[in-house]
Design a protein around this motif. Structure first.
Motif, mmCIF file in Angstrom:
data_model
loop_
_atom_site.group_PDB
_atom_site.id
_atom_site.type_symbol
_atom_site.label_atom_id
_atom_site.label_comp_id
_atom_site.label_asym_id
_atom_site.label_seq_id
_atom_site.Cartn_x
_atom_site.Cartn_y
_atom_site.Cartn_z
ATOM 1 N N LEU A 194 42.837 43.401 34.888
ATOM 2 C CA LEU A 194 43.427 42.089 34.582
ATOM 3 C C LEU A 194 43.597 41.934 33.069
ATOM 4 C CD1 LEU A 194 44.406 39.312 35.445
ATOM 5 C CD2 LEU A 194 42.052 38.515 35.414
ATOM 6 N N ASP A 195 42.576 42.353 32.319
ATOM 7 C CA ASP A 195 42.643 42.270 30.859
ATOM 8 C C ASP A 195 43.847 43.058 30.339
ATOM 9 O OD1 ASP A 195 41.451 40.945 28.850
ATOM 10 O OD2 ASP A 195 39.663 42.177 28.736
ATOM 11 N N GLN A 208 38.329 43.227 36.450
ATOM 12 C CA GLN A 208 38.524 42.503 35.194
ATOM 13 C C GLN A 208 39.223 43.347 34.141
ATOM 14 O OE1 GLN A 208 34.453 41.344 34.685
ATOM 15 N NE2 GLN A 208 34.956 39.214 35.150
ATOM 16 N N ASP A 223 46.105 36.089 46.115
ATOM 17 C CA ASP A 223 46.191 36.912 44.896
ATOM 18 C C ASP A 223 46.094 36.055 43.634
ATOM 19 O OD1 ASP A 223 46.480 39.075 46.494
ATOM 20 O OD2 ASP A 223 48.641 39.300 46.196
ATOM 21 N N LEU A 224 46.866 34.967 43.614
ATOM 22 C CA LEU A 224 46.851 34.105 42.422
ATOM 23 C C LEU A 224 45.467 33.480 42.239
ATOM 24 C CD1 LEU A 224 50.318 32.269 42.452
ATOM 25 C CD2 LEU A 224 49.669 34.403 41.346
ATOM 26 N N LEU A 258 39.093 35.425 38.357
ATOM 27 C CA LEU A 258 38.633 36.509 37.473
ATOM 28 C C LEU A 258 38.846 36.168 35.998
ATOM 29 C CD1 LEU A 258 39.820 39.732 39.295
ATOM 30 C CD2 LEU A 258 37.478 39.184 38.643
ATOM 31 N N GLN A 266 42.707 34.772 43.082
ATOM 32 C CA GLN A 266 41.816 35.824 42.586
ATOM 33 C C GLN A 266 42.018 36.038 41.082
ATOM 34 O OE1 GLN A 266 42.384 39.527 44.628
ATOM 35 N NE2 GLN A 266 40.372 40.309 44.047
ATOM 36 N N ILE A 267 43.261 36.008 40.646
ATOM 37 C CA ILE A 267 43.569 36.167 39.214
ATOM 38 C C ILE A 267 42.943 35.016 38.417
ATOM 39 C CG2 ILE A 267 45.452 36.000 37.516
ATOM 40 C CD1 ILE A 267 47.158 37.655 39.504
ATOM 41 N N LEU A 310 51.584 38.338 36.144
ATOM 42 C CA LEU A 310 50.369 39.156 36.194
ATOM 43 C C LEU A 310 50.254 39.850 37.545
ATOM 44 C CD1 LEU A 310 47.648 36.944 34.450
ATOM 45 C CD2 LEU A 310 48.438 39.198 33.741
ATOM 46 N N ARG A 311 50.534 39.110 38.583
ATOM 47 C CA ARG A 311 50.445 39.676 39.934
ATOM 48 C C ARG A 311 51.424 40.844 40.075
ATOM 49 N NH1 ARG A 311 52.766 38.837 45.128
ATOM 50 N NH2 ARG A 311 51.205 39.189 46.749
ATOM 51 N N LEU A 364 50.144 43.862 38.037
ATOM 52 C CA LEU A 364 49.001 44.508 38.678
ATOM 53 C C LEU A 364 49.423 45.320 39.899
ATOM 54 C CD1 LEU A 364 46.488 41.571 38.325
ATOM 55 C CD2 LEU A 364 46.191 43.851 37.354
ATOM 56 N N ASN A 410 36.128 34.658 33.853
ATOM 57 C CA ASN A 410 34.936 35.441 33.492
ATOM 58 C C ASN A 410 35.287 36.776 32.853
ATOM 59 O OD1 ASN A 410 32.891 33.645 34.769
ATOM 60 N ND2 ASN A 410 34.107 34.126 36.580
ATOM 61 N N LEU A 411 36.353 36.801 32.109
ATOM 62 C CA LEU A 411 36.699 38.065 31.446
ATOM 63 C C LEU A 411 35.623 38.416 30.421
ATOM 64 C CD1 LEU A 411 40.555 37.822 30.838
ATOM 65 C CD2 LEU A 411 39.344 39.236 32.481
ATOM 66 N N PRO A 412 35.260 39.694 30.346
ATOM 67 C CA PRO A 412 34.167 40.061 29.439
ATOM 68 C C PRO A 412 34.566 39.952 27.970
ATOM 69 C CG PRO A 412 35.166 42.009 30.390
ATOM 70 C CD PRO A 412 35.823 40.841 31.053
ATOM 71 N N ILE A 422 41.973 43.784 45.603
ATOM 72 C CA ILE A 422 40.944 43.938 44.573
ATOM 73 C C ILE A 422 41.589 44.016 43.193
ATOM 74 C CG2 ILE A 422 39.085 45.410 43.700
ATOM 75 C CD1 ILE A 422 38.960 46.535 46.618
ATOM 76 N N VAL A 423 41.213 43.117 42.340
ATOM 77 C CA VAL A 423 41.672 43.188 40.959
ATOM 78 C C VAL A 423 40.431 43.174 40.098
ATOM 79 C CG1 VAL A 423 42.977 42.058 39.147
ATOM 80 C CG2 VAL A 423 43.728 41.883 41.506
#
Lengths: 195, 225
Positions: A134-135, A131, B42-43, B49, B45-46, A184-185, A188, B52-54, A128-129
């Motif tokens: 991630l930001d 947003q 994982d990649l 996501l 999913q990144i 990024l991975r 996280l 659609n970053l807010p 689960i990541v």
């Protein structure tokens, strides 16, 4: 009555196209410019913030973008979609700022060489990541990785466009993007955001 | 294909940029290797996501700041015309006499300082346009439409320069300020085009900046007619 006026204004704002507003701004209508600002400032600011990872700089750049927009809007002929035009204006402003800071996109960033993904470095899973996480992780990327990642993955530019904008090769753009995603991975998972 | 080879290709696999052979090799490896399959998930999913970053809210003070900065800088054609009318309100005979005096002084100054002016023109003219040498050199690398608009700008710049001496200081100041803004835009756009010659949007922006300068010069050139 103020609430009614706001509602009418908001309704007008929704009904008026960007092109119409741009034309009115060119004729000196500051109210139309405020509508454009209200409509697009969040997107412009978000892009600036993600690319710079610095709130004050992002605000400063957002200001510059809208001032440039105001100066140049009479030149906007509607050949490209307004949002595309504004978006590109924003990216250009940020990249110009980077160039002033001598940010190099071609060179390998502080992360060094392409991360070799060894078996023991890779967590088993990252289920689960969210947003927000991630930001935050994006903001920790080195500038070169971050710029390519945002332009390609967040903003949807093709590698050819990214390469043109940054003055790098398509191969470098692809390579930087891959490094950015792996980094990024790693961020996280190391932050314990994911199990 | 080993794990390192596979993971090297994962971004291309996700973005559907691999050749048929590579794609098949990655697919085969992923079906056998749970570890690489996990990295792939994982990649993916990144990437998913990130689309659609807010959007982030911007401080309410920003608009006030922008409004403050743009308001005094905007000069409409009406302002210019109004300024011109104010000049006339002091009386036509006085204006004519003043104009003749200015023209006389201008002629004397032109002839007296001709060698100096010529050498200065060859060196630079910061905000009032390009110099002759630079223009000639640039013409060789410009696209035809850019060269054409630059020619028009040069022509109008000369016209405006001839008339500029007759303007009152406030009009001079308005002109210089606007010209400075437009020239900065042109320089920034030229820089972008120089960095990325194939960038058609940067080129379009540069042409828009040129047209803006052309329009400004036209306004001021026609003002004295």
């Amino acid at each position: 009555m103020l609430p009614q006026r706001v509602e009418v204004d908001a309704k007008t704002s929704q009904l008026t196209s960007d092109q119409d507003l741009a034309r009115r701004v060119a004729e000196g209508d500051l109210g139309a410019f405020e509508m454009l600002y209200n409509r697009h400032s969040r997107r412009v600011y978000s892009l600036c913030l993600r690319m710079t990872s610095n709130q004050a700089e992002a605000e400063d750049l957002t200001q510059e973008v809208f001032i440039q927009l105001y100066r140049r809007i009479s030149s906007y002929r509607g050949e490209a979609a307004f949002t595309t035009w504004l978006h590109r204006l924003t990216v250009n402003q940020v990249l110009m700022r980077f160039r002033k800071r001598n940010v190099r996109f071609e060179a390998t960033t502080e992360d060094g060489e392409l991360p070799v993904v060894a078996e023991h470095d890779i967590p088993k899973s990252m289920p689960i990541v969210d947003q927000i996480a991630l930001d935050r992780a994006v903001s920790q990327l080195p500038t070169g990785y971050r710029t390519v990642f945002i332009l390609h993955d967040v903003e949807g530019y093709e590698h050819e466009e990214v390469a043109r904008m940054l003055g790098i090769t398509v191969g470098t753009s692809k390579s930087q993007l891959h490094k950015a995603r792996l980094k990024l991975r790693k961020i996280l998972t190391s932050k314990g955001v994911v199990s | 294909m080993n794990c390192s080879d596979c993971q090297e290709l994962l971004s291309g696999f996700i973005d559907n940029e691999l050749s048929v052979v590579d794609r098949e090799n990655v697919r085969t490896h992923l079906s056998k290797c749970s570890h690489c399959e996990s990295v792939y998930q994982d990649l993916s999913q990144i990437v998913c996501l990130s689309r659609n970053l807010p959007e982030v809210g911007v401080g309410s003070h920003l608009w006030a700041e922008i409004e403050r900065k743009i308001t005094p800088q905007r000069v409409t054609l009406w302002d210019l015309v109004w300024s011109y009318r104010l000049n006339l309100s002091i009386g036509l005979p006085q204006v004519l006499v003043a104009a003749m005096v200015f023209m006389g002084l201008g002629l004397v100054a032109t002839f007296a300082y001709r060698p100096y002016i010529s050498s200065q023109n060859l060196l630079s003219s910061a905000s009032s346009g390009r110099n002759i040498l630079t223009t000639t050199a640039l013409m060789n690398v410009m696209k035809p439409e850019e060269a054409e608009i630059q020619n028009s700008i040069d022509r109008l710049t000369k016209t405006v320069q001839q008339k500029q001496g007759r303007w009152d200081p406030s009009l001079q100041s308005v002109f210089q300020r606007n010209l400075g803004i437009v020239d900065r835009s042109i320089q920034e756009s030229q820089q972008l085009v120089r960095n990325n010659p194939d960038d058609h949007i940067a080129y379009e922006m540069m042409m828009l900046a040129y047209k803006e300068k052309l329009r400004l010069l036209e306004q001021f050139a026609n003002l004295q007619k």
